[in-house]
Design an enzyme around this catalytic site. Structure first.
Site, PDB file in Angstrom:
ATOM      1  N   ASP A  26       0.606  -1.725  -0.089  1.00 39.26           N
ATOM      2  CA  ASP A  26       0.219   0.070   0.126  1.00 39.26           C
ATOM      3  C   ASP A  26       0.542   1.261   0.300  1.00 39.26           C
ATOM      4  O   ASP A  26       0.692   2.833   0.435  1.00 39.26           O
ATOM      5  CB  ASP A  26      -0.891  -0.002   1.334  1.00 39.26           C
ATOM      6  CG  ASP A  26      -0.288  -0.118   2.737  1.00 39.26           C
ATOM      7  OD1 ASP A  26       0.840  -1.376   2.542  1.00 39.26           O
ATOM      8  OD2 ASP A  26      -0.597   0.916   3.030  1.00 39.26           O
ATOM      9  N   GLY A  28       2.254   2.916  -2.691  1.00 45.93           N
ATOM     10  CA  GLY A  28       1.926   4.095  -3.351  1.00 45.93           C
ATOM     11  C   GLY A  28       1.812   4.492  -3.189  1.00 45.93           C
ATOM     12  O   GLY A  28       2.316   6.449  -3.258  1.00 45.93           O
ATOM     13  N   TYR A 146       0.625   2.803  16.025  1.00 51.52           N
ATOM     14  CA  TYR A 146       2.460   3.091  15.581  1.00 51.52           C
ATOM     15  C   TYR A 146       2.198   4.601  16.865  1.00 51.52           C
ATOM     16  O   TYR A 146       1.153   4.679  16.313  1.00 51.52           O
ATOM     17  CB  TYR A 146       3.147   3.415  14.394  1.00 51.52           C
ATOM     18  CG  TYR A 146       2.840   2.152  13.189  1.00 51.52           C
ATOM     19  CD1 TYR A 146       4.315   1.154  13.287  1.00 51.52           C
ATOM     20  CD2 TYR A 146       2.066   2.028  12.488  1.00 51.52           C
ATOM     21  CE1 TYR A 146       4.068   0.373  12.601  1.00 51.52           C
ATOM     22  CE2 TYR A 146       2.002   1.781  11.558  1.00 51.52           C
ATOM     23  CZ  TYR A 146       3.032  -0.044  11.429  1.00 51.52           C
ATOM     24  OH  TYR A 146       3.420  -0.136  10.710  1.00 51.52           O
ATOM     25  N   LYS A 177      -0.542  -4.443  14.208  1.00 50.97           N
ATOM     26  CA  LYS A 177       0.242  -4.989  14.137  1.00 50.97           C
ATOM     27  C   LYS A 177       1.151  -3.473  14.472  1.00 50.97           C
ATOM     28  O   LYS A 177       0.328  -2.220  14.323  1.00 50.97           O
ATOM     29  CB  LYS A 177       0.723  -4.271  12.019  1.00 50.97           C
ATOM     30  CG  LYS A 177       1.692  -3.932  11.816  1.00 50.97           C
ATOM     31  CD  LYS A 177       1.846  -3.549   9.988  1.00 50.97           C
ATOM     32  CE  LYS A 177       2.986  -3.332   9.575  1.00 50.97           C
ATOM     33  NZ  LYS A 177       2.579  -3.066   8.079  1.00 50.97           N
ATOM     34  N   GLY A 203       9.247  -1.867   9.111  1.00 51.45           N
ATOM     35  CA  GLY A 203      10.247  -0.829   9.280  1.00 51.45           C
ATOM     36  C   GLY A 203      10.835   0.083   8.150  1.00 51.45           C
ATOM     37  O   GLY A 203      10.719  -0.779   6.938  1.00 51.45           O
TER      38      GLY A 203
END
Length: 266
Positions: A26, A28, A146, A177, A203
């Site tokens: 993903d 892009g 995150y 995730k 990462g």
């Protein structure tokens, strides 16, 4: 659990090990057509050939990655986005729906949240709403969580990553995730504090394959459910072989030296 959700989860997880290898494609929207994502059908073919459990892509990309032949691979439609050229690159906004994913034949959906960003409240709201909507349809939800914001000193700190994983769990995700914390002991604390499967992010591009194999091996040893790694897989010289090797690590508990011998022989 909703039967439909259970069936879909078995398409993106190995039902014997309860672990998964997910390859996000993903990037892009965020950074443009980087190497590995230009000829998407070829990339998806290599990923499927290697035996990955699923790929992640935005709704408009599914038509570019559908091959109609070769090995199958699970499909996760990503529902949130931002771009690196925005003045607010960490502010993710919804760009798709659960219904979009259903129409595309997806096996799951995913939502990205950056804790600590000034727009955190909007992303938390979106995650909660999508969790409710996905549950109504029996659609598994992967939360990518995150810590990125002015108050975040170290996004890999164990307590910070534990917080990220717990947010995904408590707001209704089926899989979360998060970044890898760097060692088995600290990541085991992350896994212990979460009752849903925890997969690690890849990462930035790593210097060599051994670093990736080591990270995946240690994350699984800590009780992690596998990986969701993009650039370090699809930009590898031989993505199929790398995934075959990671399959042995994730699903068959292969040791690091044996995995590197397998990877080097390719």
């Amino acid at each position: 659990m909703h039967l439909g959700k259970a069936i879909r989860l078995e398409r993106i997880f190995n039902r014997n090990t309860g672990r998964t290898i997910i390859v996000p494609l993903d990037h892009g929207v965020t950074v443009g057509p980087i190497p590995g994502l230009v000829d998407l059908r070829t990339t998806v073919g290599k990923i499927a050939e290697g035996g990955a459990n699923a790929v992640v892509m935005h709704k408009g990309l599914a038509r570019c990655g559908h091959r109609g032949e070769g090995s199958d691979v699970g499909l996760i439609i990503h529902l949130s986005a931002s771009t690196s050229i925005s003045p607010y690159p960490n502010a993710k906004t919804l760009v798709g729906s659960v219904e979009d994913a259903i129409k595309l034949g997806a096996d799951a959906v995913s939502v990205h949240v950056n804790l600590g960003d000034e727009t955190e409240k909007d992303m938390l709201r979106d995650l909660g709403l999508m969790a409710s909507r996905a549950n109504e349809w029996g659609m598994p939800l992967l939360a990518m969580v995150y810590a990125r914001g002015p108050k975040v000193r170290d996004e890999y700190d164990m307590d910070v990553v534990c917080h990220c994983a717990r947010v995904g769990e408590e707001l209704g995700a089926d899989v979360v995730k998060v970044p890898y914390t760097g060692d088995v002991d600290s990541f085991s604390r992350v896994v212990e504090a979460c009752c849903i499967p925890v997969v690690i992010a890849g990462g930035a591009k790593l210097d060599n394959g051994r670093d990736l194999v080591q990270m995946v091996h240690d994350a699984v040893e800590a009780g992690g459910a596998g990986l969701s790694v993009g650039r370090n897989v699809f930009q590898h010289d031989n993505p199929s072989l790398l995934i075959k090797t990671l399959n042995q690590v994730v699903h068959n508990d292969m040791e690091i030296d044996d995995a590197m011998e397998m990877l080097d022989q390719g």
